[in-house]
Write an enzyme that holds these catalytic residues in place. Structure first.
Site, PDB file in Angstrom:
ATOM      1  N   HIS A  96       1.893   4.558  -3.140  1.00  0.00           N
ATOM      2  CA  HIS A  96       1.937   6.076  -2.910  1.00  0.00           C
ATOM      3  C   HIS A  96       3.188   6.455  -3.870  1.00  0.00           C
ATOM      4  O   HIS A  96       3.196   7.574  -4.591  1.00  0.00           O
ATOM      5  CB  HIS A  96       2.001   6.518  -1.755  1.00  0.00           C
ATOM      6  CG  HIS A  96       0.677   6.317  -0.915  1.00  0.00           C
ATOM      7  ND1 HIS A  96      -0.463   6.811  -1.230  1.00  0.00           N
ATOM      8  CD2 HIS A  96       0.542   5.842   0.346  1.00  0.00           C
ATOM      9  CE1 HIS A  96      -1.340   6.605  -0.504  1.00  0.00           C
ATOM     10  NE2 HIS A  96      -0.756   5.759   0.420  1.00  0.00           N
ATOM     11  N   HIS A 134       1.045  -1.131   0.064  1.00  0.00           N
ATOM     12  CA  HIS A 134      -0.095   0.077   0.067  1.00  0.00           C
ATOM     13  C   HIS A 134       0.746   1.149  -0.036  1.00  0.00           C
ATOM     14  O   HIS A 134       0.606   2.005  -0.852  1.00  0.00           O
ATOM     15  CB  HIS A 134      -0.977  -0.112   1.247  1.00  0.00           C
ATOM     16  CG  HIS A 134      -1.766   1.206   1.351  1.00  0.00           C
ATOM     17  ND1 HIS A 134      -2.818   1.310   1.144  1.00  0.00           N
ATOM     18  CD2 HIS A 134      -1.414   2.512   2.008  1.00  0.00           C
ATOM     19  CE1 HIS A 134      -3.219   2.917   1.405  1.00  0.00           C
ATOM     20  NE2 HIS A 134      -2.259   3.178   1.864  1.00  0.00           N
ATOM     21  N   GLU A 135       1.754   1.321   0.885  1.00  0.00           N
ATOM     22  CA  GLU A 135       2.733   2.461   0.988  1.00  0.00           C
ATOM     23  C   GLU A 135       3.371   2.630  -0.401  1.00  0.00           C
ATOM     24  O   GLU A 135       3.739   3.780  -0.963  1.00  0.00           O
ATOM     25  CB  GLU A 135       3.811   2.185   2.120  1.00  0.00           C
ATOM     26  CG  GLU A 135       2.809   2.137   3.432  1.00  0.00           C
ATOM     27  CD  GLU A 135       1.923   3.377   3.753  1.00  0.00           C
ATOM     28  OE1 GLU A 135       2.221   4.714   3.125  1.00  0.00           O
ATOM     29  OE2 GLU A 135       1.094   3.278   4.367  1.00  0.00           O
ATOM     30  N   GLU A 139      -5.951   7.086  -1.369  1.00  0.00           N
ATOM     31  CA  GLU A 139      -5.831   5.706  -0.525  1.00  0.00           C
ATOM     32  C   GLU A 139      -6.534   4.627  -1.058  1.00  0.00           C
ATOM     33  O   GLU A 139      -5.973   3.391  -0.967  1.00  0.00           O
ATOM     34  CB  GLU A 139      -6.311   6.153   0.940  1.00  0.00           C
ATOM     35  CG  GLU A 139      -5.467   7.260   1.532  1.00  0.00           C
ATOM     36  CD  GLU A 139      -3.946   6.982   1.680  1.00  0.00           C
ATOM     37  OE1 GLU A 139      -3.835   5.800   1.672  1.00  0.00           O
ATOM     38  OE2 GLU A 139      -3.253   8.013   2.000  1.00  0.00           O
ATOM     39  N   ASP A 188      -5.104   0.871  -1.916  1.00  0.00           N
ATOM     40  CA  ASP A 188      -5.410  -0.252  -1.569  1.00  0.00           C
ATOM     41  C   ASP A 188      -5.547  -1.359  -2.524  1.00  0.00           C
ATOM     42  O   ASP A 188      -5.158  -2.441  -2.531  1.00  0.00           O
ATOM     43  CB  ASP A 188      -6.907  -0.189  -0.667  1.00  0.00           C
ATOM     44  CG  ASP A 188      -6.583   0.466   0.527  1.00  0.00           C
ATOM     45  OD1 ASP A 188      -5.500   0.224   0.990  1.00  0.00           O
ATOM     46  OD2 ASP A 188      -7.773   0.754   1.044  1.00  0.00           O
TER      47      ASP A 188
END
Length: 421
Positions: A282, A278-279, A358, A362
């Site tokens: 970004h 997930h990070e 976000e 996901d």
């Protein structure tokens, strides 16, 4: 007139507080749809009855403090103005020195002290309830140390910005907002760059991930995503909280992927890999850069609007607000109040954009790890650890949620799992 404004402000705040209390404790609907009963998104399937009760109590208290704190800030600035305190602080600063920079430092220090005292009850209650409900385990002395660090860092950054803005206001009354934005762009970019390597280490200890086998798997995942990562960092948060988190911050050479040690302690390897994916999303999707660009673009429009409002209100209500001029230091509480109100009014839009980013992260994490079961258990554990509501009240979601609700995230993962099967 000044006294009337102060009294009306206090009465409006009390009325607002009563309405928000009624909304959170009696009117707001936070139940999940009947069709989702027994699903992975139903908290009764992964939380004990005691945890459900605590979650509801803690969420309502936390939401109420959040809803009350912002208008309380506006009321504080109003009272500082109409009581003449702002004008007295300006005069005191002018007596101490004839230099603008020194005057700005003195005035900002006075206002920072008053603000700290006024807002301290909210800060303390938030800390106290987080300790009572087992979210935080930080001692009062350690918490106060962080509060003092926040105070001095806030004072320093506010002084730099205020000194620059009010100097520009005097030099260019019509275009100060544009020049302030041109100053703000490198300042904000520089701050984002130095935060991971200068600011964050002031609060906690950062180190390379100690579990080298886990780090190897995370870096392999990064390689799959074409991310040139060399290290993953862990930060010591277990002395402060039982909650879990992971994040990416910084830009360029200062970019860091960080895991809280509580996350390492409470999640399995597969669950940690989901969070890391997930990070990484970004980074891959350049959310940090788009976010910074969007923030700078909105700040340009915001400063233009702010320049019109502070000049109009400062001139029209000069006597009522007891300021010496719209571009003098005594008008700073007015500027801060207007800025705070604008940010609050814009938060539903900015939060919606953030939730979209976000949600896409996901989705990317699921596509990269191909492990929806680990994703489901991860978000369920995050909900338990933070005593979060899977379905918060609508107003809370609009004004405070930068991430999709846990209900939305768990439904999305369930849909992904179904489609894969």
């Amino acid at each position: 007139m000044s006294k009337k404004w102060g009294v009306r402000g206090i009465l409006l705040y009390i009325l607002f507080g009563l309405l928000m209390f009624a909304y959170l404790f009696y009117w707001a609907d936070h139940t999940i749809p009947e069709s989702l009963r027994g699903s992975v998104a139903d908290p009764s399937t992964f939380m004990t009855e005691r945890e459900l009760v605590l979650s509801e109590e803690y969420s309502k208290i936390r939401y109420l403090l959040s809803l009350l704190s912002t208008p309380y800030e506006w009321l504080f600035y109003l009272l500082v103005l109409v009581t003449g305190a702002s004008l007295l602080m300006e005069k005191s600063a002018e007596k101490i020195s004839k230099y603008h920079a020194v005057q700005s430092a003195v005035y900002v220090f006075y206002l920072s002290i008053l603000s700290f005292i006024a807002i301290f009850p909210f800060q303390y209650l938030s800390h106290r309830f987080s300790v009572e409900y087992g979210i935080s385990n930080q001692t009062f002395s350690a918490w106060m140390k962080d509060e003092m660090l926040d105070f001095w860092l806030g004072f320093l950054t506010t002084f730099i910005i205020v000194a620059a803005i009010y100097w520009l206001m005097k030099k260019s009354p019509k275009r100060w907002w544009l020049y302030a934005w041109l100053f703000f762009v490198p300042y904000a970019t520089f701050f984002v760059f130095i935060q991971p390597i200068v600011i964050d280490p002031l609060y906690n200890d950062f180190m390379s991930l100690q579990d080298k086998e886990l780090e190897k798997e995370i870096l392999q995942l990064a390689d799959q995503a074409d991310i040139p990562a060399e290290h993953v960092y862990q930060v010591n948060m277990s002395e402060e909280t039982n909650a879990m988190n992971a994040y990416v911050n910084g830009i360029g050479a200062s970019s860091r992927i960080v895991l809280w040690d509580t996350t390492l302690q409470q999640l399995s390897k597969d669950e940690i890999l989901v969070i890391m994916a997930h990070e990484m999303a970004h980074y891959v999707k350049k959310h940090l850069y788009f976010g910074l660009a969007g923030y700078l673009g909105l700040s340009l429009v915001g400063l233009w609007i702010l320049s019109k409002l502070v000049k109009r209100w400062g001139e029209q209500y000069k006597d009522t607000l007891k300021i010496s001029g719209w571009n003098r230091l005594s008008s700073l509480p007015l500027l801060f109040a207007l800025l705070s109100f604008m940010l609050f009014a814009a938060s539903p839009i900015s939060n919606a954009v953030s939730r979209y980013s976000e949600a896409s992260a996901d989705q990317y994490a699921l596509e990269l790890t191909k492990d929806p079961d680990a994703a489901i258990s991860t978000f369920q554990k995050l909900t338990k650890a933070g005593l979060s509501q899977v379905q918060p009240p609508l107003l809370i979601k609009w004004f405070y949620y930068t991430h999709p609700t846990m209900l939305e995230r768990l439904i999305m993962i369930q849909d992904f799992r179904t489609s894969e099967n």
